[in-house]
Structures are given as structure tokens and as C-alpha cells.
Design a protein around this motif. Structure first.
Motif, PDB file in Angstrom:
ATOM      1  N   SER A  17       0.819  -1.201   0.000  1.00 43.89           N
ATOM      2  CA  SER A  17       0.000   0.000   0.000  1.00 43.89           C
ATOM      3  C   SER A  17       0.855   1.253   0.000  1.00 43.89           C
ATOM      4  CB  SER A  17      -0.913   0.027   1.229  1.00 43.89           C
ATOM      5  OG  SER A  17      -1.805  -1.069   1.249  1.00 43.89           O
ATOM      6  N   ARG A  19       0.079   5.799   0.182  1.00 45.68           N
ATOM      7  CA  ARG A  19      -0.878   6.885   0.292  1.00 45.68           C
ATOM      8  C   ARG A  19      -0.266   8.149  -0.284  1.00 45.68           C
ATOM      9  NH1 ARG A  19      -2.875  10.537   5.213  1.00 45.68           N
ATOM     10  NH2 ARG A  19      -5.079  10.874   4.626  1.00 45.68           N
ATOM     11  N   TYR A  59     -14.033   6.469 -10.163  1.00 43.57           N
ATOM     12  CA  TYR A  59     -12.808   5.696 -10.261  1.00 43.57           C
ATOM     13  C   TYR A  59     -12.706   5.010 -11.608  1.00 43.57           C
ATOM     14  CZ  TYR A  59     -12.655   6.053  -5.144  1.00 43.57           C
ATOM     15  OH  TYR A  59     -12.626   6.508  -3.844  1.00 43.57           O
ATOM     16  N   VAL A  63      -9.020   0.310 -10.896  1.00 47.35           N
ATOM     17  CA  VAL A  63      -8.624   0.562  -9.513  1.00 47.35           C
ATOM     18  C   VAL A  63      -9.787   0.474  -8.539  1.00 47.35           C
ATOM     19  CG1 VAL A  63      -6.765   2.052 -10.327  1.00 47.35           C
ATOM     20  CG2 VAL A  63      -8.924   3.070  -9.554  1.00 47.35           C
ATOM     21  N   ARG A  66      -9.787  -1.046  -4.838  1.00 46.31           N
ATOM     22  CA  ARG A  66      -8.421  -1.038  -4.319  1.00 46.31           C
ATOM     23  C   ARG A  66      -7.963   0.354  -3.902  1.00 46.31           C
ATOM     24  NH1 ARG A  66      -4.323  -2.233  -7.509  1.00 46.31           N
ATOM     25  NH2 ARG A  66      -5.364  -1.564  -9.452  1.00 46.31           N
ATOM     26  N   PHE A  67      -8.370   1.379  -4.654  1.00 42.29           N
ATOM     27  CA  PHE A  67      -7.969   2.754  -4.380  1.00 42.29           C
ATOM     28  C   PHE A  67      -9.135   3.528  -3.786  1.00 42.29           C
ATOM     29  CE2 PHE A  67      -4.469   3.239  -7.864  1.00 42.29           C
ATOM     30  CZ  PHE A  67      -3.863   2.080  -7.408  1.00 42.29           C
ATOM     31  N   LEU A  80      -4.893   9.916  -2.112  1.00 43.23           N
ATOM     32  CA  LEU A  80      -5.188   8.685  -2.828  1.00 43.23           C
ATOM     33  C   LEU A  80      -4.587   7.530  -2.047  1.00 43.23           C
ATOM     34  CD1 LEU A  80      -6.530   7.568  -5.430  1.00 43.23           C
ATOM     35  CD2 LEU A  80      -4.238   7.529  -6.440  1.00 43.23           C
ATOM     36  N   GLN A  81      -5.448   6.762  -1.391  1.00 41.70           N
ATOM     37  CA  GLN A  81      -5.020   5.568  -0.681  1.00 41.70           C
ATOM     38  C   GLN A  81      -5.026   4.404  -1.655  1.00 41.70           C
ATOM     39  OE1 GLN A  81      -4.019   5.128   2.656  1.00 41.70           O
ATOM     40  NE2 GLN A  81      -3.447   3.106   1.881  1.00 41.70           N
ATOM     41  N   MET A  82      -3.876   3.786  -1.857  1.00 39.92           N
ATOM     42  CA  MET A  82      -3.719   2.715  -2.826  1.00 39.92           C
ATOM     43  C   MET A  82      -3.378   1.426  -2.091  1.00 39.92           C
ATOM     44  SD  MET A  82      -1.623   4.712  -5.849  1.00 39.92           S
ATOM     45  CE  MET A  82      -0.176   4.934  -4.817  1.00 39.92           C
ATOM     46  N   LEU A  85      -1.651  -3.143  -4.322  1.00 42.23           N
ATOM     47  CA  LEU A  85      -0.990  -2.616  -5.514  1.00 42.23           C
ATOM     48  C   LEU A  85      -0.475  -3.734  -6.414  1.00 42.23           C
ATOM     49  CD1 LEU A  85       0.828   0.398  -3.901  1.00 42.23           C
ATOM     50  CD2 LEU A  85      -0.712   0.532  -5.874  1.00 42.23           C
ATOM     51  N   ASP A  89       0.170  -0.905 -11.801  1.00 42.83           N
ATOM     52  CA  ASP A  89      -0.065   0.412 -11.229  1.00 42.83           C
ATOM     53  C   ASP A  89       1.167   1.308 -11.301  1.00 42.83           C
ATOM     54  OD1 ASP A  89      -2.753  -0.180 -10.426  1.00 42.83           O
ATOM     55  OD2 ASP A  89      -1.947  -1.254  -8.689  1.00 42.83           O
TER      56      ASP A  89
END
Length: 121
Positions: A17, A19, A59, A63, A66-67, A80-82, A85, A89
Motif C-alpha cells: 500500500s 498513500r 474511479y 482501480v 483497491r484505491f 489517494l489511498q492505494m 498494488l 499500477d
């Protein structure tokens, strides 16, 4: 007059992850839509996510789930919290903001400097 500063990129293994943050500063009347694009070498630039001043979000299909995009209006910042991954990406991520400079001026789009996200397999 208006500047967007990004942070939070880096190198992470698949499944990890990150951010991302993007803070707007300067003189402006309001910020409407904020969001994120990404651009990988050899690929077209893709819109990742957007969020309105009322926190309505959109979105890219790749993504979803997930995001998560969010914003702090008091700080003029978009995040943007990812999660989860994938190597796909990997790209440079650019934030943007549609800004109204004055009450009588149409919106203008400003861009951040970009932050590199690399996902290893």
C-alpha cells in the motif's frame, strides 16, 4: 499564484500500500474537482480517480475496490489511498485541481509535479 505539491510516492512490493497526498496553496476563490492521473512509459495517460467539492467520487475500473480518493477541504488537500498494488499500477501519478481564481473567473486546471509509484513483482 497556485501551487500543488505532491508527496507519498515510492517503491513497494505487489500487494502493498501507498498513500499519496497533494496540497494546494496560493490565492484562489475555491477548489471544485480534484483528482489523480497516472502516466506510464509507453502507455496513454489515464484518469485514476476524481472527487468533487461535495465528495462525490469516480474511479477507473482498473482501480475500483483497491484505491480510495478523499479530500480535506480545510487543508485544500486530496489523498489517494492505494491498496493491493499491482505492477500494472507503476506510473508517475499527477494530481490536479480545478480552481476558481475569483468569483468572476472561469475554472482553471492546475497540476502537481508528479510522484513516482513503482510496484515490484
Amino acid at each position: 499564484q497556485v501551487q500543488l505539491v505532491e508527496s507519498g510516492g515510492g517503491l513497494v512490493q505487489a500487494g502493498g500500500s501507498l498513500r499519496l497526498s497533494c496540497a494546494a496553496s496560493g490565492s484562489f476563490f475555491s477548489i471544485n474537482v480534484m483528482g489523480w492521473y497516472r502516466h506510464a512509459p509507453g502507455k496513454q495517460r489515464d484518469l485514476v480517480a476524481t472527487i468533487t467539492s461535495r465528495s462525490s467520487t469516480n474511479y477507473a475500473e482498473s482501480v475500483k475496490g483497491r484505491f480510495t480518493i478523499s479530500r480535506d477541504n480545510a487543508k485544500n488537500t486530496v489523498y489517494l489511498q492505494m491498496n493491493s498494488l499491482k505492477p500494472e499500477d507503476t506510473a508517475i501519478y499527477y494530481c490536479y485541481a480545478d480552481v476558481t481564481l475569483t468569483p468572476v473567473r472561469p475554472n482553471y486546471t492546475y497540476w502537481g509535479q508528479g510522484t513516482q509509484v513503482t510496484v515490484s513483482s
